[in-house]
Structures are given as structure tokens and as C-alpha cells.
Write a protein that holds these residues in place. Structure first.
Motif, mmCIF file in Angstrom:
data_model
loop_
_atom_site.group_PDB
_atom_site.id
_atom_site.type_symbol
_atom_site.label_atom_id
_atom_site.label_comp_id
_atom_site.label_asym_id
_atom_site.label_seq_id
_atom_site.Cartn_x
_atom_site.Cartn_y
_atom_site.Cartn_z
ATOM 1 N N LEU A 239 0.832 -1.203 0.000
ATOM 2 C CA LEU A 239 0.000 0.000 0.000
ATOM 3 C C LEU A 239 0.865 1.250 0.000
ATOM 4 O O LEU A 239 0.540 2.258 -0.632
ATOM 5 N N VAL A 240 1.994 1.179 0.727
ATOM 6 C CA VAL A 240 2.931 2.296 0.773
ATOM 7 C C VAL A 240 3.663 2.424 -0.555
ATOM 8 O O VAL A 240 3.726 3.509 -1.147
ATOM 9 N N ARG A 241 4.215 1.308 -1.054
ATOM 10 C CA ARG A 241 5.025 1.354 -2.267
ATOM 11 C C ARG A 241 4.208 1.761 -3.493
ATOM 12 O O ARG A 241 4.701 2.438 -4.385
ATOM 13 N N GLN A 242 2.960 1.331 -3.538
ATOM 14 C CA GLN A 242 2.120 1.611 -4.705
ATOM 15 C C GLN A 242 1.224 2.825 -4.529
ATOM 16 O O GLN A 242 0.385 3.117 -5.377
ATOM 17 N N ARG A 243 1.416 3.549 -3.418
ATOM 18 C CA ARG A 243 0.643 4.763 -3.134
ATOM 19 C C ARG A 243 -0.865 4.493 -3.178
ATOM 20 O O ARG A 243 -1.627 5.185 -3.857
ATOM 21 N N LEU A 244 -1.291 3.500 -2.421
ATOM 22 C CA LEU A 244 -2.698 3.121 -2.374
ATOM 23 C C LEU A 244 -3.343 3.476 -1.028
ATOM 24 O O LEU A 244 -4.315 2.853 -0.615
ATOM 25 N N GLU A 245 -2.796 4.481 -0.364
ATOM 26 C CA GLU A 245 -3.336 4.837 0.950
ATOM 27 C C GLU A 245 -4.768 5.361 0.851
ATOM 28 O O GLU A 245 -5.602 5.098 1.737
ATOM 29 N N ASN A 246 -5.087 6.090 -0.227
ATOM 30 C CA ASN A 246 -6.455 6.582 -0.365
ATOM 31 C C ASN A 246 -7.433 5.431 -0.563
ATOM 32 O O ASN A 246 -8.558 5.454 -0.025
ATOM 33 N N GLU A 247 -7.002 4.423 -1.334
ATOM 34 C CA GLU A 247 -7.857 3.251 -1.541
ATOM 35 C C GLU A 247 -8.101 2.512 -0.220
ATOM 36 O O GLU A 247 -9.210 2.007 0.025
#
Length: 611
Positions: A239-247
């Protein structure tokens, strides 16, 4: 010397780095590298940051990449890249460990290795003449870097160099892992074509077959959730590496599921989010978090890596788990390949639309008879306190620091942005700091899978430079053994007028984590289990290093802390923006008992040491 109208391979590479938003190149210079650094200085805004060691340079680049990726816009993945440059063989082999760590932890780095000239290689081929740093195996450097990069190139032909540079950087952006460019010395100033366009990541296509597999995977996940009920989310590194925090936030808020994180994903979103339930780290979790996490009906891992450190002591995940990571999805015993995390999270949210799973897992665990606090909020609040015993212990130290971060560091407003980014090293430092409550997104970083000791000291340089405009200081927790690996990197921070704060956890000169792993009963009061002799360190007066690295012009402050009163006094100074202490590096030696350890490791003693 390159002019405005002339393009050389050196200028080409430097310009590509600049286009990626890189403003600092870390490394150790050498004669093979010198021409490139001169070209870069003359033609771009990228600035050289020389470090005492290649490992320090690699760690700095790693930290720089992490915070730049976290601070960039979510749709601007190209910005979260860093670069490091060294000299052939002696520098490259020293750098290798750090690139290995970046490869394991999905950190996009560009490793530049300046090598002997093509002419020198021809001399060796003809008459066996070895020049400095050369190995008789011509591809020795290339071969080892192929093991820890997604693309590795040797630039010996200036005509081919632009395409080689572009393909390697494209692989770095796409795979989010390191790449390697070995450049022969006489290629730097050789002419080449100018860059064409900007480089970007290439997403994996989402095909009709992918849609079919995704639909089946989501259906299986929904069925498992309905079967076991009361789910809890375990948010992970991807989630951090792929910038999926909003998801992640959209998913938990739509479903009302509580979530824990791995240590590697700590602060993927603010830990003040009302659905946050703590850091789950297997048996090394705080007992209350482990009990509530295990008491949930099922667990949903989103981007979580099943490493020995994330699962500390746990041997399997079980048939009541869903885990989406590493390009696939496990639902109980079923596996669905090529299911991408960025597609799975919104698809599962859509499939669960209209259904919510509101539950305070601490309240449920308490109702089930477990001895845990009444609510999640009550438990998280209990991790912070301004009441402490006189003597410092690992647990009391981090509880005190937690209170500081949540209150004094932000002027009494726990919702205000923190002036610090927490950087943790491995071992006891990691296990203590993982329960700090971090209010800022991406306010904590650690190397949780590779676990190279000393990482935090070098990484602090990159974190400080990467967040210089945001005026965030690295707050570093590092064990004494880890610190001794790479203490000289503090000189880089003094030289560049950075202001990190280091807490060196000195348990009387002892590799505590190694003793715990090999012979944990030592910590139950026994004098020796036959293992401690090789875990003993030479004692250092760490606070005196401030006098070694600092000067009247470039200051550094050193402290020795043995009590909570002394710690409180230092934290009070750090909370005062007007205090002179806050304009230069701070090194604090925290004196702890050799038999002390973080309570996160109590399970080791309970399982191995009978009463």
C-alpha cells in the motif's frame, strides 16, 4: 567541458536524473566518477552529497526515495526515485548491501558505478594489464548487481548509451526496484544524442482474462468474509510502495472495518484514524493487539508481506485469511494469480457495497473473555504517558517519547503536523518504536524486511534532505551495535547543516536482539547461556562523538541520559523552536540495563525458559 549545444553521455544521464525530480546524488567519489560529477554540477540542478561510506550513501538514497515517493502526488510515481554513485569494484561491492535491501523492499534506486575506461579493458585483454580496482573477471560487478536489480547495463558504446539509460530508468519506474548502470570512464564525455521526451512507468495491462480472475477472486473473498464474519484489515507494505493509501481509507470507511498495519506499513495513513487498531507483528505484537487481531472472525491482508518479522513466531496464516500481495491473491487455501492490488481493493469495496462490519475488536475480545482494554481508543491512549519510573527501560522510554510526539512536539495539539519523521533501525529499536502513535501519514520509516543494522543512521541523511522544505527532522532510534556500524555518517549531516535527533539505545554494549534469538533465557536473570561472549560490544561514550563531528562553525550536541528526568529535559528543549539545540544534529545516549528488553519479545522467554 559540455556547452549548451553539446550533449555527452554524462550530461544525458545527469539530465535524466534531473527530469525525475532528483535534486541530490549521494555517493563516494573516485577518479572514474569525477568527470560525471563535474558535468552534472555544470549542467543540472542535481547536487552532489558525498558521504564517508558507500553504505551510508546507499542508505541515504533509500531514505530519500521513500520520503519523496510518500510526499509526491499519488499519480506522480516518477518522482519517488533516488540515485547513488560510486567507483568500480571497491565502491560497488561496498554499496551492494544497500541495493540488496532496496531490491527486497521495493525501493526504486539508480545505482551508478563508474568503471575503468574501454581502453584499459582492451589493454587487459591484450597484455593482462590490470589497473586500479579492476578484477580479472570483466563482468564481476555486473554479475553481482544482476542479482539485486531489475535491469543492469554496462555503458561502453556512447552511441548505445542513451537507449541503455532510458531502458534501465524505465524499468526502475515500472518495477519500483533498483537498476544498475556501469559506465566506462571514457564514455562520460563522449558525444551522444540529446534526450527525447520524458521517461515514465508502464503499467501492466488489465486484460479480459485479468477481469475474469479478479471477479472470481472477489467472489471468493466475499464468501470467506460472510462465512467467518467480523473481519479486520491488515494493511501492508505494498500500500505504501504503490501509493494506495487513499484506496485503503476508502475501503475501511465504506465497510467500517478496523485495520492494523505491519511495521513496514506503519503510518501508511494517520494512526489517529478512528478505525486504526495498532501494529500487528505476530507474536511480537503487544499482547492486547495480538489477542484482538487473532480474535477477529477473519483477517484481510492488503499488500502485506508474509515475512518472519511481520509474523514473528507465527508459522502460518490459516484458512480464515485473505491476503492480496506480490501480484496475486490467497483466499484461504485458494490462490488467484495475477490479481493486482490496485484493482482488488476497489473491486472488493464495490462487492461489499451496502454491507458494513462495524466492530471495535478490543470490545469484542473483551466480551470473549480476553484481558484487554474496553475499547481500541482506550488501549491506544494507554501507550502514551507522562508518568514514568526513575529508571529508563525500553518500554518506559518509548512510552515517554510517545507522549512527547503526541503532545509536546506539536504544541499540545495531537492533530497538528509533527515536526519529526521517525526513522527506526532494526532489533530492539524497531520493536520499541513500532508502537509509537504516528499522526502524520508516512511519518515513520524502517527497513523491516532486509533489516541491515545501521540503516537508520545513513537513511536519516536522505530523509532530512528529502523533507528539508517541509522542515521535518528525522527522529532516529538506533541500537548501540547498529550505530557502531556506521556512526561516521553523522559527519555528513553536520556538514550539510541538517538537524536529525539520534537516540542511541545503549544496553551496556550488547547485541541484545542476537542474544534474545540465540539464548533468550539470559534475559530471565541468568548470567550466561554460553552465547553472550560474542554479543558483547566495546563500550563507547557516544555523546562525545558530538565533539568529534561538530565544530564551532558546524555544531553538534551530545547528551547522556540515565533517567526520565534527563530525558524529559532534553525533550523539552526539542519542543522549543527557539532553542539553539534545534539547528544542528543531536546525539543522545540512552543508558539501559543489559538484561532489559522490549516487552514485545516476552513470548521468546515464555516459550523457551521454564520457570
Amino acid at each position: 567541458m559540455s556547452t549548451e549545444d553539446e550533449w555527452t553521455v554524462g550530461r544525458y544521464l545527469a539530465t535524466r536524473l534531473e527530469q525525475l525530480g532528483i535534486r541530490h546524488l549521494f555517493g563516494v567519489p573516485g577518479d572514474f566518477l569525477g568527470p560525471f560529477l563535474t558535468i552534472m554540477q555544470d549542467t543540472t540542478s542535481v547536487r552532489w552529497v558525498g558521504t564517508p561510506t558507500e553504505m551510508g550513501a546507499g542508505y541515504a538514497a533509500d531514505g530519500y526515495a521513500r520520503v519523496r515517493a510518500a510526499d509526491a502526488a499519488a499519480d506522480d510515481a516518477e518522482r519517488g526515485v533516488a540515485a547513488v554513485a560510486v567507483t568500480y569494484s571497491v565502491g560497488a561491492f561496498s554499496l551492494l548491501n544497500t541495493i540488496g535491501g532496496a531490491y527486497v523492499e521495493d525501493i526504486p534506486l539508480i545505482a551508478i558505478n563508474a568503471g575503468p575506461s574501454y581502453e584499459q579493458w582492451l589493454n587487459f585483454q591484450a597484455v593482462g594489464l590490470l589497473t586500479s580496482h579492476m578484477s580479472p573477471r570483466r563482468e564481476s560487478n555486473l554479475d553481482v548487481y544482476r542479482q539485486v536489480t531489475v535491469d543492469a547495463q554496462v555503458l561502453s558504446n556512447p552511441g548505445l548509451a542513451p537507449s541503455q539509460i532510458d531502458s534501465a530508468i524505465t524499468a526502475c519506474l515500472t518495477e519500483r526496484k533498483p537498476v544498475y548502470l556501469e559506465v566506462m570512464e571514457d564514455v562520460w564525455e563522449a558525444p551522444c544524442e540529446p534526450p527525447q521526451g520524458e521517461l515514465r512507468a508502464h503499467e501492466r495491462p488489465f486484460t479480459a482474462r485479468n477481469r475474469q480472475i479478479l471477479d472470481k477472486a472477489v467472489a471468493a473473498a466475499v464468501a470467506l468474509i460472510r462465512k467467518f464474519g467480523t473481519p479486520i484489515v491488515w494493511a501492508g507494505e505494498e500500500l505504501v510502495r504503490q501509493r494506495l493509501e487513499n484506496e485503503l481509507v476508502e475501503f475501511v470507511e465504506a465497510t467500517r472495518m478496523q485495520f492494523c498495519t505491519t511495521v513496514g506499513a506503519k503510518s501508511v495513513v494517520s494512526e489517529r484514524h478512528p478505525l486504526f487498531a495498532g501494529v500487528y507483528n505476530g507474536k511480537a505484537s503487544l499482547q492486547e493487539i495480538r489477542d484482538t487481531f487473532k480474535n477477529a472472525g477473519c483477517r484481510i491482508g492488503l499488500g502485506t508481506w508474509s515475512t518472519s518479522k511481520n509474523l514473528n513466531g507465527e508459522q502460518n496464516i490459516g484458512d480464515d485469511w485473505i491476503v492480496a500481495a506480490r501480484g496475486g491473491l490467497s483466499v484461504g487455501a485458494m490462490y488467484f494469480p495475477d490479481v493486482q492490488l490496485r484493482h482488488f481493493i476497489p473491486a472488493l469495496k464495490t462487492a461489499l457495497e451496502g454491507q458494513t462490519f462495524p466492530a471495535d475488536h478490543f470490545a469484542l475480545a473483551r466480551a470473549a473473555g480476553l484481558d484487554v482494554p474496553a475499547t481500541t481508543s482506550a488501549f491506544l491512549d494507554s501507550l502514551s504517558s507522562d508518568e514514568h519510573p526513575t529508571e529508563l527501560t525500553y518500554d518506559s522510554f518509548f512510552k515517554h517519547v510517545n507522549f512527547f510526539l503526541e503532545n509536546r512536539a506539536t504544541g499540545g495539539d495531537p492533530n497538528a503536523p509533527s515536526p519529526f519523521t521517525v526513522v527506526s533501525d532494526a532489533a530492539f529499536a524497531l520493536l520499541g518504536s513500532m508502537n509509537l502513535r504516528i499522526g502524520d501519514r508516512s511519518g515513520y520509516l524502517a527497513q523491516n524486511s532486509w533489516l541491515s543494522i545501521g540503516y537508520s543512521v545513513g537513511a536519516a541523511t536522505g530523509v532530512a534532505l528529502g523533507r528539508q522544505q517541509a522542515m521535518k527532522r528525522p527522529l532516529v532510534f538506533v541500537g548501540d551495535g547498529s550505530f557502531q556500524e556506521i556512526c561516521q555518517e553523522l559527519s555528513t549531516q553536520v556538514r550539510h547543516h541538517l538537524a536529525p535527533v539520534f537516540f542511541v539505545l545503549d544496553n551496556e554494549g550488547f547485541y541484545g536482539i542476537e542474544q534474545m534469538l540465540v539464548a533468550p533465557c539470559y534475559f530471565k536473570g541468568r548470567q550466561s547461556d554460553g552465547a553472550d561472549f560474542y554479543n558483547v560490544l566495546h563500550p563507547w561514550r557516544y555523546e562525545k562523538l558530538a565533539e568529534v563531528f561538530g565544530s564551532e562553525k558546524d555544531r553538534m550536541h551530545g547528551f547522556e541520559l540515565s533517567t526520565h528526568d534527563e530525558l524529559d529535559s532534553l525533550l523539552g528543549s526539542l519542543a522549543d523552536p527557539g532553542n539553539d539545540l534545534n539547528h544542528s544534529p543531536v546525539l543522545a545516549r540512552v543508558r539501559l540495563n543489559r538484561h532489559d528488553y522490549p516487552s514485545a519479545l516476552q513470548y521468546k522467554i515464555d516459550e523457551n525458559c521454564p520457570a
